[in-house]
Design a protein around this motif. Sequence first.
Motif, PDB file in Angstrom:
ATOM      1  N   LEU A 166     -42.630 109.711  36.464  1.00 54.59           N
ATOM      2  CA  LEU A 166     -41.470 110.501  35.444  1.00 54.59           C
ATOM      3  C   LEU A 166     -41.299 109.364  34.408  1.00 54.59           C
ATOM      4  N   ARG A 167     -42.350 108.463  33.885  1.00 56.06           N
ATOM      5  CA  ARG A 167     -42.082 107.345  33.081  1.00 56.06           C
ATOM      6  C   ARG A 167     -41.690 107.960  31.779  1.00 56.06           C
ATOM      7  N   GLU A 168     -42.176 109.231  31.596  1.00 52.98           N
ATOM      8  CA  GLU A 168     -41.793 110.395  30.474  1.00 52.98           C
ATOM      9  C   GLU A 168     -41.371 111.528  31.109  1.00 52.98           C
ATOM     10  N   PRO A 169     -40.291 112.205  30.467  1.00 54.67           N
ATOM     11  CA  PRO A 169     -40.204 113.416  31.177  1.00 54.67           C
ATOM     12  C   PRO A 169     -41.077 114.457  31.213  1.00 54.67           C
ATOM     13  N   MET A 170     -41.224 115.231  32.455  1.00 54.56           N
ATOM     14  CA  MET A 170     -42.313 116.226  32.704  1.00 54.56           C
ATOM     15  C   MET A 170     -41.805 117.567  33.126  1.00 54.56           C
ATOM     16  N   PRO A 171     -42.550 118.649  32.684  1.00 56.68           N
ATOM     17  CA  PRO A 171     -42.127 119.961  33.249  1.00 56.68           C
ATOM     18  C   PRO A 171     -42.030 119.916  34.867  1.00 56.68           C
ATOM     19  N   ARG A 172     -41.405 120.813  35.538  1.00 58.76           N
ATOM     20  CA  ARG A 172     -41.366 120.752  37.125  1.00 58.76           C
ATOM     21  C   ARG A 172     -43.094 121.379  37.396  1.00 58.76           C
ATOM     22  N   ASP A 173     -43.685 122.139  36.974  1.00 54.55           N
ATOM     23  CA  ASP A 173     -44.947 122.663  37.545  1.00 54.55           C
ATOM     24  C   ASP A 173     -46.025 121.427  37.127  1.00 54.55           C
ATOM     25  N   GLU A 174     -46.034 120.811  36.109  1.00 54.44           N
ATOM     26  CA  GLU A 174     -46.754 119.728  35.801  1.00 54.44           C
ATOM     27  C   GLU A 174     -46.488 118.555  36.788  1.00 54.44           C
ATOM     28  N   LEU A 175     -45.172 118.310  36.982  1.00 53.12           N
ATOM     29  CA  LEU A 175     -45.060 117.151  38.049  1.00 53.12           C
ATOM     30  C   LEU A 175     -45.605 117.686  39.495  1.00 53.12           C
ATOM     31  N   ILE A 176     -45.303 118.788  39.738  1.00 44.63           N
ATOM     32  CA  ILE A 176     -45.789 119.091  41.071  1.00 44.63           C
ATOM     33  C   ILE A 176     -47.248 118.941  41.261  1.00 44.63           C
ATOM     34  N   ARG A 177     -48.065 119.498  40.205  1.00 42.54           N
ATOM     35  CA  ARG A 177     -49.692 119.345  40.032  1.00 42.54           C
ATOM     36  C   ARG A 177     -49.755 117.790  40.152  1.00 42.54           C
ATOM     37  N   ALA A 178     -49.138 116.853  39.709  1.00 39.99           N
ATOM     38  CA  ALA A 178     -49.354 115.614  39.666  1.00 39.99           C
ATOM     39  C   ALA A 178     -49.010 115.034  40.954  1.00 39.99           C
ATOM     40  N   LEU A 179     -48.273 115.432  41.900  1.00 33.81           N
ATOM     41  CA  LEU A 179     -47.895 115.006  43.335  1.00 33.81           C
ATOM     42  C   LEU A 179     -49.006 115.292  44.104  1.00 33.81           C
ATOM     43  N   ASN A 180     -49.525 116.486  43.833  1.00 33.49           N
ATOM     44  CA  ASN A 180     -50.666 117.017  44.832  1.00 33.49           C
ATOM     45  C   ASN A 180     -50.294 117.061  46.228  1.00 33.49           C
ATOM     46  N   ILE A 181     -49.342 117.659  46.378  1.00 33.49           N
ATOM     47  CA  ILE A 181     -48.854 117.983  47.771  1.00 33.49           C
ATOM     48  C   ILE A 181     -48.360 119.558  47.802  1.00 33.49           C
ATOM     49  N   PRO A 182     -48.220 120.094  48.879  1.00 32.33           N
ATOM     50  CA  PRO A 182     -47.845 121.546  48.775  1.00 32.33           C
ATOM     51  C   PRO A 182     -46.665 121.840  48.183  1.00 32.33           C
ATOM     52  N   THR A 183     -46.189 122.871  47.416  1.00 32.14           N
ATOM     53  CA  THR A 183     -45.416 123.181  46.403  1.00 32.14           C
ATOM     54  C   THR A 183     -43.994 123.177  47.162  1.00 32.14           C
ATOM     55  N   GLN A 184     -43.917 123.965  48.163  1.00 32.86           N
ATOM     56  CA  GLN A 184     -42.703 123.754  49.044  1.00 32.86           C
ATOM     57  C   GLN A 184     -42.344 122.479  49.338  1.00 32.86           C
ATOM     58  N   ASN A 185     -43.257 121.726  49.795  1.00 31.89           N
ATOM     59  CA  ASN A 185     -42.891 120.389  50.112  1.00 31.89           C
ATOM     60  C   ASN A 185     -42.320 119.409  48.591  1.00 31.89           C
ATOM     61  N   ALA A 186     -42.983 119.670  47.534  1.00 32.53           N
ATOM     62  CA  ALA A 186     -42.637 119.069  46.438  1.00 32.53           C
ATOM     63  C   ALA A 186     -41.441 119.622  46.134  1.00 32.53           C
ATOM     64  N   ASN A 187     -41.079 120.839  46.148  1.00 29.46           N
ATOM     65  CA  ASN A 187     -39.635 121.335  45.694  1.00 29.46           C
ATOM     66  C   ASN A 187     -38.413 120.830  46.478  1.00 29.46           C
ATOM     67  N   SER A 188     -38.745 120.519  47.995  1.00 28.49           N
ATOM     68  CA  SER A 188     -38.003 120.223  48.658  1.00 28.49           C
ATOM     69  C   SER A 188     -37.436 118.430  48.291  1.00 28.49           C
ATOM     70  N   LEU A 189     -38.665 117.870  48.234  1.00 29.15           N
ATOM     71  CA  LEU A 189     -38.424 116.546  47.687  1.00 29.15           C
ATOM     72  C   LEU A 189     -37.740 116.180  46.218  1.00 29.15           C
ATOM     73  N   LEU A 190     -38.053 117.143  45.356  1.00 29.91           N
ATOM     74  CA  LEU A 190     -37.366 116.846  43.962  1.00 29.91           C
ATOM     75  C   LEU A 190     -35.700 117.528  44.082  1.00 29.91           C
ATOM     76  N   SER A 191     -35.594 118.583  45.138  1.00 32.85           N
ATOM     77  CA  SER A 191     -34.255 118.758  45.396  1.00 32.85           C
ATOM     78  C   SER A 191     -33.351 117.625  45.916  1.00 32.85           C
ATOM     79  N   VAL A 192     -33.968 117.218  46.932  1.00 37.14           N
ATOM     80  CA  VAL A 192     -33.310 115.912  47.737  1.00 37.14           C
ATOM     81  C   VAL A 192     -33.078 114.858  46.551  1.00 37.14           C
ATOM     82  N   MET A 193     -33.954 114.465  45.604  1.00 36.25           N
ATOM     83  CA  MET A 193     -33.849 113.474  44.516  1.00 36.25           C
ATOM     84  C   MET A 193     -32.764 113.926  43.793  1.00 36.25           C
ATOM     85  N   GLU A 194     -32.710 115.225  43.452  1.00 34.45           N
ATOM     86  CA  GLU A 194     -31.284 115.572  42.556  1.00 34.45           C
ATOM     87  C   GLU A 194     -30.288 115.344  43.100  1.00 34.45           C
TER      88      GLU A 194
END
Length: 310
Positions: free
Chosen positions: A267-295
């Motif tokens: 996130l050096r630059e803001p990214m849409p959620r879908d693009e960030l999840i693709r870049a993380l390359n982990i299961p979508t459910q895991n990525a969403n949980s990770l992002l929710s915890v970080m929020e």
Amino acid sequence: NNIIRSESVLFKRHTKLNFMEIKKLGKEYWPACLKEIPQPPEQLWITGDFPDDEDLIYLSVVGSRKFTSYGKEVCEKLITGLKGYPIAVVSGLAMGIDAIAHKKALEVGLKTLVFPGSGLSPSAMYPKTNVKLAEEVVKSGGCLISEFDPDFKATLWSFGKRNRLMAGISKAVLIIEAAEKSGTLITARLATEYNRDVLAVPGSIFSPNAKGTNKLIRQGATPITSVDDLLEALGFETEENEVEKENRQKKLFEDISPDEKRVIELLREPMPRDELIRALNIPTQNANSLLSVMEIKNLIKEELGEIRVF
């Protein structure tokens, strides 16, 4: 205690785990809010000391017994953020989020009130695995309260009945993870009926444990995505100066996991959620949980369709 006195002492139980005195409360010493709810209790029993701080705010924290790592981390982070505030954590001693809430409240020095779905004697206490936790609550200056006779053993209906006492005594009820059909939602419904605030932590749309909380938010519950959200909902001012904010953020970023560090780097630059999840390359459910915890931890925030570092 100069606020709550016993009408009579009925039971003293001694086991290897605990020694607890169970007292019956005279109605003149009941919290006023419990006298005013529909169908008030006919009797109240207590073990330990009821808080004598009249300005104390009671927050019920409830959630799934089958919690996820996301639910556990959210619960612990939010309660840790309440440290030092005149807040008492109320819950029901159940396995899962209830027990996590009690333990974290004890750890950070918050007053704790327990409403089990059983009587208060060690032989009746449910669940048995949390009897030791109940003892720790009492030793820390908190208390256990029940309208059931001390030797009453929990039944299916007794949990729903005790939920009205938890909702009734509290300024607000915080729901952390709840399935679409969950007993936790009974407490939320009762809170609404009693004109208490209902707060809910949003979760992943892919998680069964978030269906209940996300539905509550759609119905008007206040979404809680940070400690500041929670404090504001409880009536506290949360403004801080820039130096305090910088120091707090620095401390947060010093204690992040490898996955969280990777998100920050992306996130050096803001990214849409879908693009960030693709870049993380982990299961979508895991990525969403990770992002929710970080929020929740105020590491990132999502606005105008993009996620950025907070």
